[in-house]
Design a protein around this motif. Sequence first.
Motif, PDB file in Angstrom:
ATOM      1  N   LEU A  24     -24.848 -41.302 -32.913  1.00  0.00           N
ATOM      2  CA  LEU A  24     -25.071 -42.348 -31.575  1.00  0.00           C
ATOM      3  C   LEU A  24     -25.223 -41.104 -30.541  1.00  0.00           C
ATOM      4  O   LEU A  24     -26.143 -41.210 -29.798  1.00  0.00           O
ATOM      5  CB  LEU A  24     -24.172 -43.117 -31.574  1.00  0.00           C
ATOM      6  CG  LEU A  24     -24.164 -44.393 -32.334  1.00  0.00           C
ATOM      7  CD1 LEU A  24     -22.672 -45.276 -31.918  1.00  0.00           C
ATOM      8  CD2 LEU A  24     -25.435 -45.009 -32.255  1.00  0.00           C
ATOM      9  N   ALA A  25     -24.384 -39.893 -30.735  1.00  0.00           N
ATOM     10  CA  ALA A  25     -24.415 -39.186 -29.687  1.00  0.00           C
ATOM     11  C   ALA A  25     -25.631 -38.082 -29.611  1.00  0.00           C
ATOM     12  O   ALA A  25     -25.781 -37.212 -28.783  1.00  0.00           O
ATOM     13  CB  ALA A  25     -23.058 -38.277 -29.538  1.00  0.00           C
ATOM     14  N   ARG A  26     -26.193 -37.583 -30.998  1.00  0.00           N
ATOM     15  CA  ARG A  26     -26.980 -36.875 -31.266  1.00  0.00           C
ATOM     16  C   ARG A  26     -28.157 -36.628 -30.235  1.00  0.00           C
ATOM     17  O   ARG A  26     -28.533 -35.445 -29.809  1.00  0.00           O
ATOM     18  CB  ARG A  26     -27.813 -36.949 -32.661  1.00  0.00           C
ATOM     19  CG  ARG A  26     -28.653 -35.705 -32.974  1.00  0.00           C
ATOM     20  CD  ARG A  26     -29.020 -35.929 -34.352  1.00  0.00           C
ATOM     21  NE  ARG A  26     -29.912 -34.755 -34.849  1.00  0.00           N
ATOM     22  CZ  ARG A  26     -31.218 -34.587 -34.659  1.00  0.00           C
ATOM     23  NH1 ARG A  26     -31.776 -35.751 -34.053  1.00  0.00           N
ATOM     24  NH2 ARG A  26     -31.884 -33.645 -34.926  1.00  0.00           N
ATOM     25  N   PRO A  27     -28.890 -37.815 -29.871  1.00  0.00           N
ATOM     26  CA  PRO A  27     -29.981 -37.516 -28.969  1.00  0.00           C
ATOM     27  C   PRO A  27     -29.523 -36.877 -27.457  1.00  0.00           C
ATOM     28  O   PRO A  27     -30.310 -36.312 -26.899  1.00  0.00           O
ATOM     29  CB  PRO A  27     -30.465 -38.942 -28.600  1.00  0.00           C
ATOM     30  CG  PRO A  27     -30.136 -39.792 -30.071  1.00  0.00           C
ATOM     31  CD  PRO A  27     -28.786 -39.315 -30.448  1.00  0.00           C
ATOM     32  N   LEU A  28     -28.294 -37.402 -27.212  1.00  0.00           N
ATOM     33  CA  LEU A  28     -27.982 -36.753 -25.830  1.00  0.00           C
ATOM     34  C   LEU A  28     -27.262 -35.318 -26.121  1.00  0.00           C
ATOM     35  O   LEU A  28     -27.629 -34.682 -25.157  1.00  0.00           O
ATOM     36  CB  LEU A  28     -26.677 -37.808 -25.471  1.00  0.00           C
ATOM     37  CG  LEU A  28     -26.702 -39.111 -24.924  1.00  0.00           C
ATOM     38  CD1 LEU A  28     -25.274 -39.669 -24.559  1.00  0.00           C
ATOM     39  CD2 LEU A  28     -27.508 -38.965 -23.586  1.00  0.00           C
ATOM     40  N   CYS A  29     -26.748 -35.111 -27.022  1.00  0.00           N
ATOM     41  CA  CYS A  29     -26.443 -33.559 -27.691  1.00  0.00           C
ATOM     42  C   CYS A  29     -27.662 -32.665 -27.414  1.00  0.00           C
ATOM     43  O   CYS A  29     -27.558 -31.743 -26.776  1.00  0.00           O
ATOM     44  CB  CYS A  29     -25.735 -33.597 -28.868  1.00  0.00           C
ATOM     45  SG  CYS A  29     -24.209 -34.420 -29.053  1.00  0.00           S
ATOM     46  N   LEU A  30     -28.851 -33.140 -28.015  1.00  0.00           N
ATOM     47  CA  LEU A  30     -29.965 -32.354 -27.763  1.00  0.00           C
ATOM     48  C   LEU A  30     -30.383 -32.223 -26.514  1.00  0.00           C
ATOM     49  O   LEU A  30     -31.482 -31.348 -26.531  1.00  0.00           O
ATOM     50  CB  LEU A  30     -31.079 -32.879 -29.102  1.00  0.00           C
ATOM     51  CG  LEU A  30     -30.386 -33.044 -30.403  1.00  0.00           C
ATOM     52  CD1 LEU A  30     -31.742 -33.613 -31.339  1.00  0.00           C
ATOM     53  CD2 LEU A  30     -29.967 -31.925 -30.853  1.00  0.00           C
ATOM     54  N   GLN A  31     -30.067 -32.555 -25.527  1.00  0.00           N
ATOM     55  CA  GLN A  31     -30.181 -32.532 -24.172  1.00  0.00           C
ATOM     56  C   GLN A  31     -29.723 -31.166 -23.786  1.00  0.00           C
ATOM     57  O   GLN A  31     -30.233 -30.663 -22.874  1.00  0.00           O
ATOM     58  CB  GLN A  31     -29.762 -33.594 -23.275  1.00  0.00           C
ATOM     59  CG  GLN A  31     -30.479 -34.944 -23.444  1.00  0.00           C
ATOM     60  CD  GLN A  31     -31.631 -34.967 -22.460  1.00  0.00           C
ATOM     61  OE1 GLN A  31     -32.162 -34.659 -21.680  1.00  0.00           O
ATOM     62  NE2 GLN A  31     -32.608 -35.668 -23.592  1.00  0.00           N
ATOM     63  N   PHE A  32     -28.610 -30.822 -24.530  1.00  0.00           N
ATOM     64  CA  PHE A  32     -27.794 -29.588 -23.925  1.00  0.00           C
ATOM     65  C   PHE A  32     -27.778 -28.549 -25.109  1.00  0.00           C
ATOM     66  O   PHE A  32     -27.191 -27.425 -24.744  1.00  0.00           O
ATOM     67  CB  PHE A  32     -26.516 -30.084 -23.558  1.00  0.00           C
ATOM     68  CG  PHE A  32     -26.586 -31.161 -22.393  1.00  0.00           C
ATOM     69  CD1 PHE A  32     -27.034 -30.870 -21.127  1.00  0.00           C
ATOM     70  CD2 PHE A  32     -26.265 -32.441 -22.748  1.00  0.00           C
ATOM     71  CE1 PHE A  32     -26.957 -31.864 -20.336  1.00  0.00           C
ATOM     72  CE2 PHE A  32     -26.453 -33.571 -21.839  1.00  0.00           C
ATOM     73  CZ  PHE A  32     -26.614 -33.186 -20.594  1.00  0.00           C
ATOM     74  N   MET A  33     -28.061 -28.895 -26.287  1.00  0.00           N
ATOM     75  CA  MET A  33     -27.764 -27.725 -27.365  1.00  0.00           C
ATOM     76  C   MET A  33     -29.182 -27.798 -28.357  1.00  0.00           C
ATOM     77  O   MET A  33     -29.695 -28.662 -28.291  1.00  0.00           O
ATOM     78  CB  MET A  33     -26.600 -28.017 -28.121  1.00  0.00           C
ATOM     79  CG  MET A  33     -26.346 -29.516 -28.706  1.00  0.00           C
ATOM     80  SD  MET A  33     -24.804 -29.703 -29.346  1.00  0.00           S
ATOM     81  CE  MET A  33     -23.772 -30.031 -27.713  1.00  0.00           C
ATOM     82  N   GLU A  34     -29.216 -26.842 -29.068  1.00  0.00           N
ATOM     83  CA  GLU A  34     -30.179 -26.699 -30.013  1.00  0.00           C
ATOM     84  C   GLU A  34     -29.918 -27.661 -31.372  1.00  0.00           C
ATOM     85  O   GLU A  34     -28.789 -27.532 -31.715  1.00  0.00           O
ATOM     86  CB  GLU A  34     -30.473 -25.404 -30.530  1.00  0.00           C
ATOM     87  CG  GLU A  34     -30.937 -24.347 -29.332  1.00  0.00           C
ATOM     88  CD  GLU A  34     -32.275 -24.930 -28.771  1.00  0.00           C
ATOM     89  OE1 GLU A  34     -33.044 -25.535 -29.510  1.00  0.00           O
ATOM     90  OE2 GLU A  34     -32.637 -24.648 -27.619  1.00  0.00           O
ATOM     91  N   PRO A  35     -31.025 -28.250 -31.964  1.00  0.00           N
ATOM     92  CA  PRO A  35     -30.525 -29.010 -33.268  1.00  0.00           C
ATOM     93  C   PRO A  35     -29.664 -28.354 -34.268  1.00  0.00           C
ATOM     94  O   PRO A  35     -28.861 -28.652 -34.710  1.00  0.00           O
ATOM     95  CB  PRO A  35     -31.856 -29.417 -33.733  1.00  0.00           C
ATOM     96  CG  PRO A  35     -32.969 -29.289 -32.331  1.00  0.00           C
ATOM     97  CD  PRO A  35     -32.323 -28.091 -31.715  1.00  0.00           C
ATOM     98  N   ASP A  36     -30.279 -26.992 -34.599  1.00  0.00           N
ATOM     99  CA  ASP A  36     -29.301 -26.235 -35.476  1.00  0.00           C
ATOM    100  C   ASP A  36     -27.990 -26.101 -35.327  1.00  0.00           C
ATOM    101  O   ASP A  36     -27.103 -25.971 -36.177  1.00  0.00           O
ATOM    102  CB  ASP A  36     -30.064 -25.221 -36.038  1.00  0.00           C
ATOM    103  CG  ASP A  36     -30.312 -24.163 -34.792  1.00  0.00           C
ATOM    104  OD1 ASP A  36     -30.455 -24.621 -33.693  1.00  0.00           O
ATOM    105  OD2 ASP A  36     -30.384 -22.851 -35.113  1.00  0.00           O
ATOM    106  N   ASP A  37     -27.649 -25.797 -34.103  1.00  0.00           N
ATOM    107  CA  ASP A  37     -26.316 -25.639 -33.569  1.00  0.00           C
ATOM    108  C   ASP A  37     -25.435 -26.966 -33.756  1.00  0.00           C
ATOM    109  O   ASP A  37     -24.206 -27.074 -34.143  1.00  0.00           O
ATOM    110  CB  ASP A  37     -26.290 -25.301 -32.107  1.00  0.00           C
ATOM    111  CG  ASP A  37     -26.620 -23.396 -32.059  1.00  0.00           C
ATOM    112  OD1 ASP A  37     -26.481 -22.863 -32.836  1.00  0.00           O
ATOM    113  OD2 ASP A  37     -27.112 -23.461 -30.899  1.00  0.00           O
ATOM    114  N   PHE A  38     -26.189 -28.026 -33.368  1.00  0.00           N
ATOM    115  CA  PHE A  38     -25.396 -29.430 -33.507  1.00  0.00           C
ATOM    116  C   PHE A  38     -25.228 -29.688 -34.871  1.00  0.00           C
ATOM    117  O   PHE A  38     -24.093 -30.088 -35.000  1.00  0.00           O
ATOM    118  CB  PHE A  38     -26.426 -30.306 -32.775  1.00  0.00           C
ATOM    119  CG  PHE A  38     -25.955 -31.808 -33.073  1.00  0.00           C
ATOM    120  CD1 PHE A  38     -24.767 -32.351 -32.180  1.00  0.00           C
ATOM    121  CD2 PHE A  38     -26.509 -32.657 -33.962  1.00  0.00           C
ATOM    122  CE1 PHE A  38     -24.326 -33.630 -32.359  1.00  0.00           C
ATOM    123  CE2 PHE A  38     -26.105 -33.804 -34.194  1.00  0.00           C
ATOM    124  CZ  PHE A  38     -24.665 -34.486 -33.488  1.00  0.00           C
TER     125      PHE A  38
END
Length: 509
Positions: free
Chosen positions: A21-35
């Motif tokens: 659920l948090a992934r879309p928000l996380c990708l506002q601030f970090m790169e997908p591979d880092d997440f």
Amino acid sequence: MMYSLKSLAVVLALALCAFALARPLCLQFMEPDDFARRRKVWVVLTTAAFLAPSLWWFAAVALPLLFWAGRADRHPTALYALVLVTVPPVSVPIPMPFVNQLFELSPSRILALSLLLPAARQLLLQGVDNRRSIAKADLTVLAFGALQIALYFPYESITNTMRRTLMYGLDTYLLYYVFSRGTTQVRAMHDTLASLCVAGFVLVPVIVVEASKGWLLYNEIPGTWGAYDLGVAYLFREGVLRAQGPAGHSLVMGLFFAMAFGLWLYLGNLVTRRHLLIGGILFWVGLIATSSRAPWLVGGLVFATFMLLSPAGRRNFAPVVAALPVALAALAVTPVGERIFALLPFIGTKEQANVDYRQQVAEVCWRLIKQNPLLGDVFAARYMEELRQGQGIIDLVNTYASVGVFNGLIGLTLFVGGFVYPLFRTVIATERSRKIDESACSLGAALSACLIGILLMMATSSFGAAFEQVSWLFAGLCSAYPALVANATLRPAMSVLRPLGGADSAARA
């Protein structure tokens, strides 16, 4: 083992849903591979903690994993923030020939050795250690450590003095150093703050399950590793379990949610107001579920400070103040609100014995400080028998009192200066950026509010375990903020954030 497997299954199921659920928000601030990498690291560390028969087995998995992930990560500070509160704070001594022990190994020291130490080396190689303003802020941190070593030196062996020096450098200064140097660019700062908020989002459902079911999901880990007898950690308040998750204590878990809430006041404004509101509510759900009164007060202070310091907060301050009494009145008539108000210190009617004990601690400690005002007394515990509780322990429940008694007013000044000086510089930089960049101003307001909240928490809790790491982490972030503003990198970096919520988000981004 079956009990651990059941707890592990519940934790992973809740965490993976929260990550999704948090992934879309996380990708506002970090790169997908880092997440993706950080999520895998979190899952592996959690799984290893539940399945490992001892801390040594856990360390065998965690050390190489974190070393690899830290080298691959764009911002190791963000990875550290995500996994800081993942495993209960258990420690075991590292045996050495000819001495009792090398030092005690713990999850926080595993993070320091595998993440912070390589990150510090990389920062030195990059030549980022020449910022004079940050170097000035280091002086109080280093001076406080030097004073502690000097005070104990006459009463202990050389090997123990060397051990004490190593531990202060590893536990305190290394953490402060990496975060004060490693987050002076806006991408690194955003990534780190977002990762800490993600850790909070992941732990909210865990805390809610613990409180509602009366089941400490992580309690099996310290028991298996021989840290304490099972069941000791079960603390109740008015018949409700004080949930603690992997933090080791409900106070620390509550503080972590309060800090995540303070950061979300800034980050949430970079996406949509709907996400800002939802995230704030979730963090307060976690706060309430810990049944810890001090973090509730810290969360309220963080919100009030952010409203006073941030541009948007000042514009909306009057409506919020007008709506606050109505909201509090509505909360007071609900069962949850009645319980919360009854537990508040000085205002409520429940558990006032805890307030009385804290007042007694303050009186005893002040009497001892007056006897040795400058440098304190390293043996002051001999004169505190009247504070011994029914469990057979003396809990000073006040960081300032503890530091003042054992290190005197000189030590207390140096200790507090390690937080107040970065806070002062952050507030100044926040005010300077108010007319230049509202986003930079809001970031400074959030960091200042969180550090002020930590200073309040120190007056109500002992300094140790994850509380210590969270405190020095924010001191480092506040030390980095003026350099971030001076680098003039905030506005360009903000323009490349991927908007989530349409035109309104795009305009704010």
